[in-house]
Write a protein that holds these residues in place. Structure first.
Motif, PDB file in Angstrom:
ATOM      1  N   GLU A 291      -4.442  24.387   4.304  1.00  6.88           N
ATOM      2  CA  GLU A 291      -3.781  23.191   4.810  1.00  6.88           C
ATOM      3  C   GLU A 291      -2.485  23.608   5.481  1.00  6.88           C
ATOM      4  OE1 GLU A 291      -3.285  20.839   1.365  1.00  6.88           O
ATOM      5  OE2 GLU A 291      -1.958  22.244   0.349  1.00  6.88           O
ATOM      6  N   VAL A 292      -1.821  22.653   6.109  1.00 13.45           N
ATOM      7  CA  VAL A 292      -0.547  22.960   6.760  1.00 13.45           C
ATOM      8  C   VAL A 292       0.390  23.545   5.707  1.00 13.45           C
ATOM      9  CG1 VAL A 292       1.446  21.992   7.946  1.00 13.45           C
ATOM     10  CG2 VAL A 292      -0.854  21.148   8.485  1.00 13.45           C
ATOM     11  N   PRO A 293       0.852  24.763   5.896  1.00  9.64           N
ATOM     12  CA  PRO A 293       1.559  25.470   4.819  1.00  9.64           C
ATOM     13  C   PRO A 293       2.985  24.977   4.619  1.00  9.64           C
ATOM     14  CG  PRO A 293       1.489  26.820   6.787  1.00  9.64           C
ATOM     15  CD  PRO A 293       0.668  25.595   7.087  1.00  9.64           C
ATOM     16  N   GLU A 294       3.483  25.235   3.415  1.00  7.19           N
ATOM     17  CA  GLU A 294       4.857  24.942   3.058  1.00  7.19           C
ATOM     18  C   GLU A 294       5.446  26.153   2.359  1.00  7.19           C
ATOM     19  OE1 GLU A 294       4.858  21.467   0.652  1.00  7.19           O
ATOM     20  OE2 GLU A 294       4.159  20.114   2.235  1.00  7.19           O
ATOM     21  N   LYS A 299       6.277  30.465   5.918  1.00  4.23           N
ATOM     22  CA  LYS A 299       6.914  31.646   6.507  1.00  4.23           C
ATOM     23  C   LYS A 299       5.865  32.679   6.904  1.00  4.23           C
ATOM     24  CE  LYS A 299      11.202  31.255   3.817  1.00  4.23           C
ATOM     25  NZ  LYS A 299      12.070  31.928   2.814  1.00  4.23           N
ATOM     26  N   LYS A 300       4.853  32.876   6.054  1.00  3.90           N
ATOM     27  CA  LYS A 300       3.817  33.864   6.351  1.00  3.90           C
ATOM     28  C   LYS A 300       3.062  33.487   7.619  1.00  3.90           C
ATOM     29  CE  LYS A 300      -0.307  36.086   4.477  1.00  3.90           C
ATOM     30  NZ  LYS A 300      -1.269  36.156   3.361  1.00  3.90           N
ATOM     31  N   MET A 301       2.731  32.197   7.763  1.00  3.93           N
ATOM     32  CA  MET A 301       2.004  31.777   8.958  1.00  3.93           C
ATOM     33  C   MET A 301       2.839  32.003  10.217  1.00  3.93           C
ATOM     34  SD  MET A 301       0.616  27.996  10.106  1.00  3.93           S
ATOM     35  CE  MET A 301       2.290  27.478  10.530  1.00  3.93           C
ATOM     36  N   LEU A 340       1.497  18.048  15.034  1.00  2.00           N
ATOM     37  CA  LEU A 340       2.884  18.011  15.498  1.00  2.00           C
ATOM     38  C   LEU A 340       3.812  18.764  14.553  1.00  2.00           C
ATOM     39  CD1 LEU A 340       3.200  14.319  16.764  1.00  2.00           C
ATOM     40  CD2 LEU A 340       3.308  16.399  18.150  1.00  2.00           C
ATOM     41  N   ALA A 341       3.509  18.705  13.249  1.00  2.75           N
ATOM     42  CA  ALA A 341       4.336  19.425  12.276  1.00  2.75           C
ATOM     43  C   ALA A 341       4.261  20.929  12.517  1.00  2.75           C
ATOM     44  CB  ALA A 341       3.883  19.085  10.858  1.00  2.75           C
TER      45      ALA A 341
END
Length: 419
Positions: A291-294, A299-301, A340-341
């Motif tokens: 999923e969209v990472p947090e 940071k890794k992505m 967009l995020a």
């Protein structure tokens, strides 16, 4: 002919001499006494309508017009010629040979894409070629901040990009319109190809893959189909040919990471495309996120995106687990807000802005966000606060770049010239 190699310049001069007329684009730089040739593009295309243009400034001129073939040949040979009332001085005799490339339709090379195959010859600019100034260009044509911006607008109708640097004095194009693939549609059980061309006598169309091939004769322009009982095989090749010479082709490996998508290829159901993309698993060119990472995952992505841009490109798939199972994006928030995020993360944390495209792929009702990053030809940094960090991709891992890798990346970054 071979797909690439060298051609004697005398052979190109002879080819131009045989043409009644050719279409040319010239970029000229004014010195104290002369208008000197900085860049020339020649298209050997009989009968193609041409809208002539002339932008003239005190220190530069840009001309697009039809010229007699012998006049273009004389310029290539190094002889002064009068063009549109301007005495043009070439920078001496050219190199004895030109680099040769034979390109399929829809293949971008040097910022140019054509719907038909072509052969291109290029001759590099040497140190004696006049270099343009950096002054504002104001005159008989649109105004520009400098020569580089004017040339990019004149040749490509696109803003200037330092990553599109070219060092060609001559670029000569010969369209190959015997036959080409106008559009390919790939469905779950059928591949359909629309073939166009001016000379398709004796042509054949064949779909080949590791375990076999399907040939069929081409009876002129039209639509041809290939059944895909097991879907499109990985590493398939669609070839339009006559005897032992190819006219046009398309290759379907795991999608070419980070490069512009071919507008002539339509995936009727994007699912098969995603399956091909995942065929080789995570590695140098592919990273998967559930999923969209947090937090640390975010940071890794972003470090991986910087690493992709610093080398040969790559793709981040969001909505796919590490074991390559497609789970899709969460239902909330909306998919467009998740996209967009991610775009905002990239904008805020990777410098300079990397070349990439984001798109949503629908696979059996599950949405997957693909971030396709192009190789940018320079080093890109992950920024956290005021700190900048550089990374490279080693297999499936993103690791800090070594000093020599960073130095090499900056050395290969293009200089601010017009091509």
């Amino acid at each position: 002919m071979a797909n690439s190699g060298q051609t004697e310049t005398t052979e190109l001069v002879a080819m131009l001499n045989e043409r009644a007329a050719v279409n040319v684009r010239l970029a000229l730089v004014r010195d104290a006494e002369h208008w000197r040739l900085h860049h020339a593009q020649v298209t050997m295309d009989d009968g193609t309508p041409l809208a002539e243009r002339a932008w003239r400034y005190s220190t530069a001129a840009f001309l697009e017009l039809s010229l007699p073939g012998p006049t273009a040949a004389a310029l290539l040979r190094g002889d002064d010629q009068d063009v549109h009332g301007i005495p043009v001085v070439p920078p001496g005799p050219p190199s004895s040979s030109a680099s040769t490339s034979r390109l399929r339709s829809q293949e971008e090379w040097g910022r140019v894409t054509t719907s038909w195959p072509r052969t291109e010859w290029t001759i590099s600019r040497d140190n004696s070629t006049p270099q343009p100034g950096r002054d504002l260009l104001v005159g008989d044509g649109p105004s520009f901040l400098n020569f580089d911006q004017a040339l990019s607008a004149f040749l490509y109708q696109r803003p200037y990009e330092s990553t599109a640097d070219r060092a060609d004095l001559w670029r000569i194009v010969l369209p190959q319109r015997a036959g080409w693939l106008e559009q390919i549609t790939i469905g779950p059980d059928l591949l359909t190809a629309v073939v166009a061309g001016d000379d398709l006598d004796g042509a054949q169309l064949a779909l080949s893959w590791a375990a076999g091939d399907q040939p069929q004769p081409v009876n002129g322009p039209g639509t041809y189909s290939f059944p895909l009982p097991h879907g499109l095989a990985h590493d398939s090749l669609l070839m339009l040919r006559r005897e032992d010479q190819w006219l046009d082709w398309r290759h379907f490996p795991a999608p070419t990471y980070g490069r512009a998508r071919d507008a002539s290829v339509v995936w009727e159901q994007p699912g098969p495309e995603l399956d091909i993309l995942l065929a080789n698993g995570e590695g140098t060119y592919l990273e998967c996120k559930r999923e969209v990472p947090e937090g640390d995952s975010r940071k890794k992505m972003l470090k991986t995106i910087a690493a992709f841009a610093s080398r040969d490109g790559g793709t981040v798939l969001i909505g796919v687990r590490d074991d390559l199972q497609i789970v899709g994006l969460p239902e909330k928030p909306a998919v467009d807000k998740q996209e967009l995020a991610v775009v905002g993360m990239i904008r805020d944390s990777v410098e300079p802005p990397p070349p990439y495209e984001s798109r949503v792929i629908d696979h059996d009702g599950k949405k997957v966000l693909a971030i396709e990053v192009s190789g940018g030809g320079q080093m890109y940094a992950y920024r956290e606060g005021q700190r900048q960090e550089f990374y490279v991709r080693v297999g499936p891992n993103t690791v800090p770049a070594r000093h020599h890798e960073i130095a090499a990346g900056f050395q290969q970054a293009p200089t601010a010239r017009a091509f």
